[in-house]
Scaffold this motif. Structure first.
Motif, PDB file in Angstrom:
ATOM      1  N   GLN A  88       0.831  -1.195   0.000  1.00 47.92           N
ATOM      2  CA  GLN A  88       0.000   0.000   0.000  1.00 47.92           C
ATOM      3  C   GLN A  88       0.864   1.243   0.000  1.00 47.92           C
ATOM      4  N   LYS A  89       0.413   2.239  -0.725  1.00 50.97           N
ATOM      5  CA  LYS A  89       1.077   3.541  -0.727  1.00 50.97           C
ATOM      6  C   LYS A  89      -0.004   4.608  -0.676  1.00 50.97           C
ATOM      7  N   LYS A  90       0.212   5.606   0.174  1.00 49.74           N
ATOM      8  CA  LYS A  90      -0.726   6.721   0.265  1.00 49.74           C
ATOM      9  C   LYS A  90      -0.138   7.928  -0.448  1.00 49.74           C
ATOM     10  N   LEU A  91      -0.946   8.493  -1.330  1.00 52.90           N
ATOM     11  CA  LEU A  91      -0.600   9.761  -1.950  1.00 52.90           C
ATOM     12  C   LEU A  91      -1.323  10.834  -1.147  1.00 52.90           C
ATOM     13  N   LEU A  92      -0.574  11.741  -0.571  1.00 55.16           N
ATOM     14  CA  LEU A  92      -1.146  12.761   0.305  1.00 55.16           C
ATOM     15  C   LEU A  92      -1.508  13.992  -0.514  1.00 55.16           C
ATOM     16  N   CYS A  93      -2.760  14.421  -0.388  1.00 57.68           N
ATOM     17  CA  CYS A  93      -3.282  15.500  -1.212  1.00 57.68           C
ATOM     18  C   CYS A  93      -4.024  16.520  -0.345  1.00 57.68           C
ATOM     19  N   ILE A  94      -4.308  17.666  -0.949  1.00 64.12           N
ATOM     20  CA  ILE A  94      -5.196  18.650  -0.344  1.00 64.12           C
ATOM     21  C   ILE A  94      -6.169  19.114  -1.421  1.00 64.12           C
ATOM     22  N   ALA A  95      -7.332  19.558  -0.981  1.00 60.90           N
ATOM     23  CA  ALA A  95      -8.348  20.035  -1.909  1.00 60.90           C
ATOM     24  C   ALA A  95      -9.044  21.252  -1.322  1.00 60.90           C
ATOM     25  N   ASN A  96      -9.504  22.096  -2.222  1.00 60.56           N
ATOM     26  CA  ASN A  96     -10.261  23.276  -1.838  1.00 60.56           C
ATOM     27  C   ASN A  96     -11.358  23.472  -2.878  1.00 60.56           C
ATOM     28  N   PHE A  97     -12.599  23.601  -2.423  1.00 59.76           N
ATOM     29  CA  PHE A  97     -13.691  23.823  -3.351  1.00 59.76           C
ATOM     30  C   PHE A  97     -13.852  25.319  -3.589  1.00 59.76           C
ATOM     31  N   ILE A  98     -13.671  25.726  -4.836  1.00 64.47           N
ATOM     32  CA  ILE A  98     -13.878  27.121  -5.226  1.00 64.47           C
ATOM     33  C   ILE A  98     -15.373  27.375  -5.318  1.00 64.47           C
ATOM     34  N   ASP A  99     -16.094  26.422  -5.872  1.00 64.34           N
ATOM     35  CA  ASP A  99     -17.557  26.391  -5.852  1.00 64.34           C
ATOM     36  C   ASP A  99     -17.970  24.924  -5.949  1.00 64.34           C
ATOM     37  N   THR A 144     -16.160  23.277  -8.957  1.00 60.05           N
ATOM     38  CA  THR A 144     -14.771  23.637  -9.241  1.00 60.05           C
ATOM     39  C   THR A 144     -13.925  23.340  -8.011  1.00 60.05           C
ATOM     40  N   MET A 145     -12.872  22.551  -8.213  1.00 61.30           N
ATOM     41  CA  MET A 145     -12.039  22.117  -7.101  1.00 61.30           C
ATOM     42  C   MET A 145     -10.567  22.340  -7.446  1.00 61.30           C
ATOM     43  N   GLU A 146      -9.853  22.912  -6.500  1.00 59.94           N
ATOM     44  CA  GLU A 146      -8.407  23.022  -6.584  1.00 59.94           C
ATOM     45  C   GLU A 146      -7.857  21.788  -5.883  1.00 59.94           C
ATOM     46  N   PHE A 147      -6.916  21.093  -6.510  1.00 60.70           N
ATOM     47  CA  PHE A 147      -6.435  19.818  -5.994  1.00 60.70           C
ATOM     48  C   PHE A 147      -4.925  19.772  -6.113  1.00 60.70           C
ATOM     49  N   ALA A 148      -4.240  19.514  -5.002  1.00 58.58           N
ATOM     50  CA  ALA A 148      -2.779  19.403  -4.999  1.00 58.58           C
ATOM     51  C   ALA A 148      -2.393  18.023  -4.500  1.00 58.58           C
ATOM     52  N   ILE A 149      -1.383  17.452  -5.145  1.00 57.89           N
ATOM     53  CA  ILE A 149      -0.961  16.093  -4.813  1.00 57.89           C
ATOM     54  C   ILE A 149       0.551  16.062  -4.604  1.00 57.89           C
ATOM     55  N   SER A 150       0.968  15.196  -3.705  1.00 56.36           N
ATOM     56  CA  SER A 150       2.393  15.013  -3.449  1.00 56.36           C
ATOM     57  C   SER A 150       2.753  13.570  -3.747  1.00 56.36           C
ATOM     58  N   PHE A 151       3.869  13.380  -4.437  1.00 55.73           N
ATOM     59  CA  PHE A 151       4.311  12.031  -4.738  1.00 55.73           C
ATOM     60  C   PHE A 151       5.419  11.577  -3.790  1.00 55.73           C
ATOM     61  N   ASN A 192       2.301  21.723  -8.039  1.00 53.48           N
ATOM     62  CA  ASN A 192       1.635  20.561  -7.442  1.00 53.48           C
ATOM     63  C   ASN A 192       0.121  20.514  -7.643  1.00 53.48           C
ATOM     64  N   SER A 193      -0.462  21.536  -8.245  1.00 54.49           N
ATOM     65  CA  SER A 193      -1.926  21.566  -8.231  1.00 54.49           C
ATOM     66  C   SER A 193      -2.546  21.817  -9.602  1.00 54.49           C
ATOM     67  N   LEU A 194      -3.799  21.415  -9.675  1.00 51.53           N
ATOM     68  CA  LEU A 194      -4.633  21.603 -10.860  1.00 51.53           C
ATOM     69  C   LEU A 194      -6.006  22.094 -10.418  1.00 51.53           C
ATOM     70  N   ILE A 195      -6.689  22.733 -11.337  1.00 49.93           N
ATOM     71  CA  ILE A 195      -8.087  23.088 -11.126  1.00 49.93           C
ATOM     72  C   ILE A 195      -8.919  22.052 -11.892  1.00 49.93           C
ATOM     73  N   PHE A 196      -9.831  21.406 -11.191  1.00 49.20           N
ATOM     74  CA  PHE A 196     -10.736  20.441 -11.807  1.00 49.20           C
ATOM     75  C   PHE A 196     -12.144  21.002 -11.836  1.00 49.20           C
ATOM     76  N   LYS A 197     -12.836  20.772 -12.939  1.00 49.13           N
ATOM     77  CA  LYS A 197     -14.248  21.141 -13.083  1.00 49.13           C
ATOM     78  C   LYS A 197     -15.051  19.850 -13.145  1.00 49.13           C
ATOM     79  N   ARG A 198     -16.155  19.825 -12.374  1.00 45.37           N
ATOM     80  CA  ARG A 198     -17.013  18.638 -12.388  1.00 45.37           C
ATOM     81  C   ARG A 198     -17.657  18.512 -13.763  1.00 45.37           C
ATOM     82  N   GLU A 199     -17.559  17.330 -14.345  1.00 41.72           N
ATOM     83  CA  GLU A 199     -18.183  17.073 -15.636  1.00 41.72           C
ATOM     84  C   GLU A 199     -19.656  16.781 -15.398  1.00 41.72           C
TER      85      GLU A 199
END
Length: 141
Positions: A96-107, A110-117, A129-136
Motif C-alpha cells: 500500500q502507498k498513500k498519496l497525500l493531497c489537499i483540496a479546496n472547493f472554489i464552488d 470547481t475544485m483546486e487539488f494538490a498532490i504530493s508524490f 503541485n496543483s490543478l483546477i478540476f471542473k465537475r463534468e
C-alpha cells in the motif's frame, strides 16, 4: 442511560457528516495540465481513479506492470484545506502507498487539488503541485 442515548444519537450524525463530505467529491472531474486533458473520478463506493491519454490509474481494479491493484480515497474535511488520501493497494504482493493531497472547493463544481508524490502532504496550492478540476456534468443534469 442518558450517555448511551446520547451516543446513539451522535454516532449516526458523525457518519452522516463523513458521508456528506465524501459526497462533495463524487463525480468525474476534468482538468488541464500543460494543454493535456485529464480526468479524476471519485465514486460513491470509495474508489478513485485518474485518466490521462486514455490510460486509467486506480479504480476498483487496475493492472500495472502485470499486477492487479485498486485505489481508494479518504477525506478529512475537518482541516483547511481538506486533506485527501489516495490509497493505492497492489494486491499481490500486498503493498500500500498513500498519496497525500489537499483540496479546496472554489464552488460546487470547481475544485483546486494538490498532490504530493513524496511522503509529505502539500501545505499550499502552487503551479508545481496543483490543478483546477471542473465537475463534468452528466447528460441528465
Amino acid at each position: 442511560m442518558k450517555r448511551i442515548l446520547t451516543l446513539l444519537l451522535i454516532i449516526p450524525l458523525l457518519s452522516m457528516t463523513i458521508e456528506n463530505d465524501k459526497a462533495k467529491f463524487i463525480g468525474k472531474w476534468i482538468g488541464e495540465d500543460e494543454k493535456e486533458i485529464g480526468y479524476s473520478n471519485f465514486d460513491s463506493e470509495g474508489y478513485a481513479y485518474f485518466e490521462v491519454q486514455g490510460q486509467i490509474m486506480g479504480g476498483k481494479e487496475f493492472v500495472r506492470k502485470g499486477k492487479k491493484g485498486n485505489m481508494t480515497y479518504e477525506i478529512n474535511s475537518k482541516t483547511n484545506p481538506i486533506q485527501v488520501n489516495l490509497v493505492v493497494t497492489m494486491l499481490e504482493p500486498k503493498e500500500q502507498k498513500k498519496l497525500l493531497c489537499i483540496a479546496n472547493f472554489i464552488d460546487h463544481d470547481t475544485m483546486e487539488f494538490a498532490i504530493s508524490f513524496d511522503e509529505n502532504r502539500p501545505t499550499e496550492f502552487d503551479s508545481e503541485n496543483s490543478l483546477i478540476f471542473k465537475r463534468e456534468k452528466q447528460k441528465n443534469e
